[in-house]
Write a protein that holds these residues in place. Structure first.
Motif, PDB file in Angstrom:
ATOM      1  N   TYR A   1      -1.559   9.954  -5.301  1.00 28.64           N
ATOM      2  CA  TYR A   1      -0.762   9.244  -4.285  1.00 28.64           C
ATOM      3  C   TYR A   1      -0.335   7.868  -4.806  1.00 28.64           C
ATOM      4  N   ARG A   2      -1.289   7.130  -5.327  1.00 28.87           N
ATOM      5  CA  ARG A   2      -0.981   5.772  -5.789  1.00 28.87           C
ATOM      6  C   ARG A   2       0.008   5.795  -6.951  1.00 28.87           C
ATOM      7  N   SER A   3      -0.149   6.763  -7.831  1.00 25.79           N
ATOM      8  CA  SER A   3       0.785   6.874  -8.950  1.00 25.79           C
ATOM      9  C   SER A   3       2.188   7.237  -8.460  1.00 25.79           C
ATOM     10  N   GLY A   4       2.265   8.125  -7.468  1.00 28.90           N
ATOM     11  CA  GLY A   4       3.562   8.570  -6.971  1.00 28.90           C
ATOM     12  C   GLY A   4       4.292   7.522  -6.171  1.00 28.90           C
ATOM     13  N   VAL A   5       3.553   6.725  -5.381  1.00 30.91           N
ATOM     14  CA  VAL A   5       4.208   5.752  -4.514  1.00 30.91           C
ATOM     15  C   VAL A   5       4.567   4.483  -5.272  1.00 30.91           C
ATOM     16  N   LEU A   6       3.930   4.270  -6.432  1.00 33.67           N
ATOM     17  CA  LEU A   6       4.068   3.015  -7.173  1.00 33.67           C
ATOM     18  C   LEU A   6       5.530   2.674  -7.471  1.00 33.67           C
ATOM     19  N   GLY A   7       6.275   3.636  -7.989  1.00 33.26           N
ATOM     20  CA  GLY A   7       7.654   3.353  -8.363  1.00 33.26           C
ATOM     21  C   GLY A   7       8.677   3.756  -7.325  1.00 33.26           C
ATOM     22  N   ALA A   8       8.199   4.255  -6.171  1.00 30.18           N
ATOM     23  CA  ALA A   8       9.141   4.762  -5.167  1.00 30.18           C
ATOM     24  C   ALA A   8       9.374   3.793  -4.020  1.00 30.18           C
ATOM     25  N   LEU A   9       8.566   2.744  -3.908  1.00 26.54           N
ATOM     26  CA  LEU A   9       8.737   1.793  -2.818  1.00 26.54           C
ATOM     27  C   LEU A   9      10.002   0.962  -3.047  1.00 26.54           C
ATOM     28  N   PRO A  10      10.668   0.560  -1.981  1.00 23.96           N
ATOM     29  CA  PRO A  10      11.898  -0.237  -2.135  1.00 23.96           C
ATOM     30  C   PRO A  10      11.613  -1.598  -2.759  1.00 23.96           C
ATOM     31  N   ALA A  11      12.557  -2.091  -3.499  1.00 28.34           N
ATOM     32  CA  ALA A  11      12.408  -3.408  -4.125  1.00 28.34           C
ATOM     33  C   ALA A  11      12.430  -4.496  -3.057  1.00 28.34           C
ATOM     34  N   GLY A  12      11.794  -5.627  -3.370  1.00 31.57           N
ATOM     35  CA  GLY A  12      11.829  -6.767  -2.465  1.00 31.57           C
ATOM     36  C   GLY A  12      10.695  -6.820  -1.470  1.00 31.57           C
ATOM     37  N   LEU A  13       9.764  -5.858  -1.490  1.00 30.98           N
ATOM     38  CA  LEU A  13       8.615  -5.922  -0.589  1.00 30.98           C
ATOM     39  C   LEU A  13       7.714  -7.084  -0.977  1.00 30.98           C
ATOM     40  N   ALA A  14       7.130  -7.729   0.020  1.00 28.06           N
ATOM     41  CA  ALA A  14       6.153  -8.783  -0.250  1.00 28.06           C
ATOM     42  C   ALA A  14       4.973  -8.187  -1.009  1.00 28.06           C
ATOM     43  N   PRO A  15       4.347  -8.963  -1.904  1.00 26.97           N
ATOM     44  CA  PRO A  15       3.220  -8.424  -2.686  1.00 26.97           C
ATOM     45  C   PRO A  15       2.111  -7.834  -1.825  1.00 26.97           C
ATOM     46  N   ALA A  16       1.763  -8.521  -0.732  1.00 34.07           N
ATOM     47  CA  ALA A  16       0.685  -8.017   0.126  1.00 34.07           C
ATOM     48  C   ALA A  16       1.082  -6.683   0.763  1.00 34.07           C
ATOM     49  N   ALA A  17       2.329  -6.558   1.203  1.00 36.02           N
ATOM     50  CA  ALA A  17       2.807  -5.311   1.817  1.00 36.02           C
ATOM     51  C   ALA A  17       2.845  -4.191   0.786  1.00 36.02           C
ATOM     52  N   ARG A  18       3.304  -4.510  -0.420  1.00 33.49           N
ATOM     53  CA  ARG A  18       3.356  -3.496  -1.478  1.00 33.49           C
ATOM     54  C   ARG A  18       1.953  -2.997  -1.809  1.00 33.49           C
ATOM     55  N   THR A  19       1.004  -3.926  -1.913  1.00 34.87           N
ATOM     56  CA  THR A  19      -0.379  -3.540  -2.227  1.00 34.87           C
ATOM     57  C   THR A  19      -0.959  -2.643  -1.147  1.00 34.87           C
ATOM     58  N   ALA A  20      -0.720  -3.005   0.124  1.00 35.78           N
ATOM     59  CA  ALA A  20      -1.248  -2.195   1.231  1.00 35.78           C
ATOM     60  C   ALA A  20      -0.649  -0.799   1.225  1.00 35.78           C
ATOM     61  N   ALA A  21       0.662  -0.708   0.977  1.00 31.10           N
ATOM     62  CA  ALA A  21       1.323   0.604   0.970  1.00 31.10           C
ATOM     63  C   ALA A  21       0.861   1.461  -0.200  1.00 31.10           C
TER      64      ALA A  21
END
Length: 532
Positions: A427-447
């Motif tokens: 899951y973590r490997s798959g979502v790593l490059g699929a999240l939209p650009a510009g997310l806050a670091p804390a939000a990206r880490t949580a997702a």
């Protein structure tokens, strides 16, 4: 005309006793999962911290696992019916305390007492069944009912919880235990015989230090494995596992030399006892390891409500319920090892079917896979129970049942760790490059951590960006589900081969009794092995 007991065959009284014994089994297994829906309600009422919330969920299982060996040995000594009735009082009283808890600490303590009561009920139930049903064919039917009650309890827990929470306050999920415990206390003394180790074989006092050591061995290991499965590597859970294993080594050493040992360690030298334990552990690794993914798939990917997800998950039980009787019928015609291997292969087919589930699949895809997986493993477990108890002397029935239940708990914890870690990593490997650009670091880490974290992040973002986060997380979660399912399928195929290899060499009992052709070793031999 009423059926009466003739020879080794049980009569109407014993079958009514079985129905009474199914009550505590159903409720103890329900209490493992009954809190799943109630957590938000408890959070609003008691305001627990995040740590307290985890302990509310886990305390019951930790105490149950830690005390099984102690309570199995205690039941062999003081009487399994007596211990069962004591446990019913404890379970009922703890249910009232839990229902009316005024704070998180009180609820955690009540859950610990529920685990104590559950630990007295589980091994006592199996020990009594062995004493009540001495006919081989009847015992096969009894094991079918026992497995069905346990499986039904685990599946019904979330459903009963959801229905009660629709109409009553959160404490009602605990009060549902009271009528069944009251019925057990009224009918138990009438329908259940007393069963214990003969007095001449109880020449030494109860090993209290051994009991504490068993608790000190099991609790840190189960805690450590569950924490590592949920949060990845952390120092404290790792230290807990190492500490638990060290205490476990001391416990084993004591059991080998102490005259009043809780466990007859000679049992583990019998292939007919130890091999089924290993096979049962593998079955639980698969069953519990994948259940986390299937539940989250229904709710987080397909978007079902918790109650709707729980109700849909009951659909396969119509088929699963017939698998234990089918296993008993097949085992009467073929070698039990072959039937167990077949069960593992059916489970492997179920795991393979789960890899067909996609983000927009119909609910039937995952339900077919889960139904095959659960049905195959129910076939395995219904036969394994008889093998384990059949390899133990009757006076050790409670202890043998406790060892089986302890292996079940460990298997579940390992399943969460192994398959859970595999699916989470994908899951973590798959979502790593699929999240939209510009997310806050804390939000990206949580997702990136969990599907739940991604949902929380998506809910706090504007519509379009939130939808992108949710779509990426759902696709990555499905990839993690596929990885865990493939891992489960490989494990099941290996378990099928192992079952044939290990179980065919020993006796092939589908019964609970020691085979007549294999004379029981004299007590002096057991005492020589355990040091007394």
């Amino acid at each position: 005309m009423d059926q009466v007991t003739t020879g080794n065959r049980a009569g109407r009284r014993e079958w009514l006793g079985l129905a009474v014994l199914a009550l505590p089994l159903l409720l103890v297994s329900m209490d493992v999962s009954v809190l799943y829906f109630a957590v938000p309600f408890i959070g609003r009422a008691l305001h627990p911290s995040s740590t307290q919330q985890l302990w509310i969920l886990d305390m019951y299982g930790f105490v149950l696992a830690g005390l099984l060996i102690t309570m199995g040995a205690l039941g062999d000594r003081i009487g399994r019916r007596r211990l069962l009735l004591i446990g019913a009082v404890a379970f009922g009283g703890a249910s009232v305390l839990a229902a009316y808890a005024t704070g998180a600490a009180m609820l955690i303590g009540a859950r610990a007492l529920l685990g104590l009561g559950g630990a007295t009920l589980m091994p006592s139930t199996l020990g009594l069944l062995r004493a009540m049903f001495r006919d081989d064919r009847q015992r096969a039917r009894v094991l079918t009912a026992w497995t069905g009650a346990m499986t039904a309890g685990i599946g019904l827990g979330p459903v009963v919880s959801g229905i009660l929470l629709e109409h009553f306050w959160w404490g009602s999920i605990f009060l549902v235990n009271l009528p069944a415990m009251a019925l057990l206390l009224v009918l138990g003394p009438v329908l259940l015989p007393e069963s214990r180790t003969p007095a001449e074989r109880r020449t030494h006092g109860f090993d209290l230090l051994g009991s504490l050591l068993s608790l000190g061995a099991v609790l840190p290991v189960v805690y450590g494995v569950k924490e590592l499965a949920g949060n990845g590597f952390e120092p404290l859970p790792a230290v807990g596992i190492v500490l638990g294993l060290a205490v476990g080594a001391v416990f084993v050493r004591r059991q080998l030399v102490h005259p009043g040992a809780l466990l007859d360690m000679s049992l583990f030298r019998r292939r007919a006892f130890s091999a089924p334990l290993l096979v049962n552990l593998l079955a639980m690794v698969a069953m519990v390891g994948i259940s986390v993914f299937t539940t989250q798939y229904l709710e987080s990917v397909l978007g079902l409500s918790p109650l709707a997800g729980a109700l849909w998950s009951l659909a396969p039980t119509v088929v699963v319920g017939g698998c234990a009787p089918l296993a008993a019928v097949l085992a009467a015609r073929f070698h039990a090892a072959s039937v167990i291997a077949l069960g593992f292969l059916v489970a492997a087919a179920g795991f393979a079917a789960m890899t067909l589930a996609q983000v927009h699949s119909g609910v039937w895809v995952i339900l077919i896979g889960a139904g095959l997986e659960a049905g195959g493993l129910v076939m395995v477990m219904s036969l394994i129970t008889g093998m384990v108890l059949g390899a133990a002397p009757e006076e050790r029935a409670g202890s043998a049942a406790a060892v089986l239940e302890s292996a079940t708990e460990f298997g579940g914890a390992l399943g969460m760790a192994l398959l859970g870690a595999l699916g989470t990593a994908v899951y973590r490997s798959g979502v790593l490059g699929a999240l939209p650009a510009g997310l806050a670091p804390a939000a990206r880490t949580a997702a990136e951590q969990t599907m739940g974290g991604a949902q929380a992040v998506a809910a706090a973002l504007p519509g379009g960006v939130g939808d992108e986060v949710l779509a990426a997380a759902r696709q990555a979660f499905v990839q993690g589900l596929h990885a865990a399912a493939i891992g489960g399928a490989v494990l099941m195929v290996a378990a099928a081969a192992l079952a044939v290899l290990l179980l065919r060499r020993g006796a092939a009992p589908t019964r609970l009794s020691v085979p007549a052709a294999a004379p029981r070793a004299p007590e002096s031999a057991h005492r020589a092995t355990v040091g007394g």
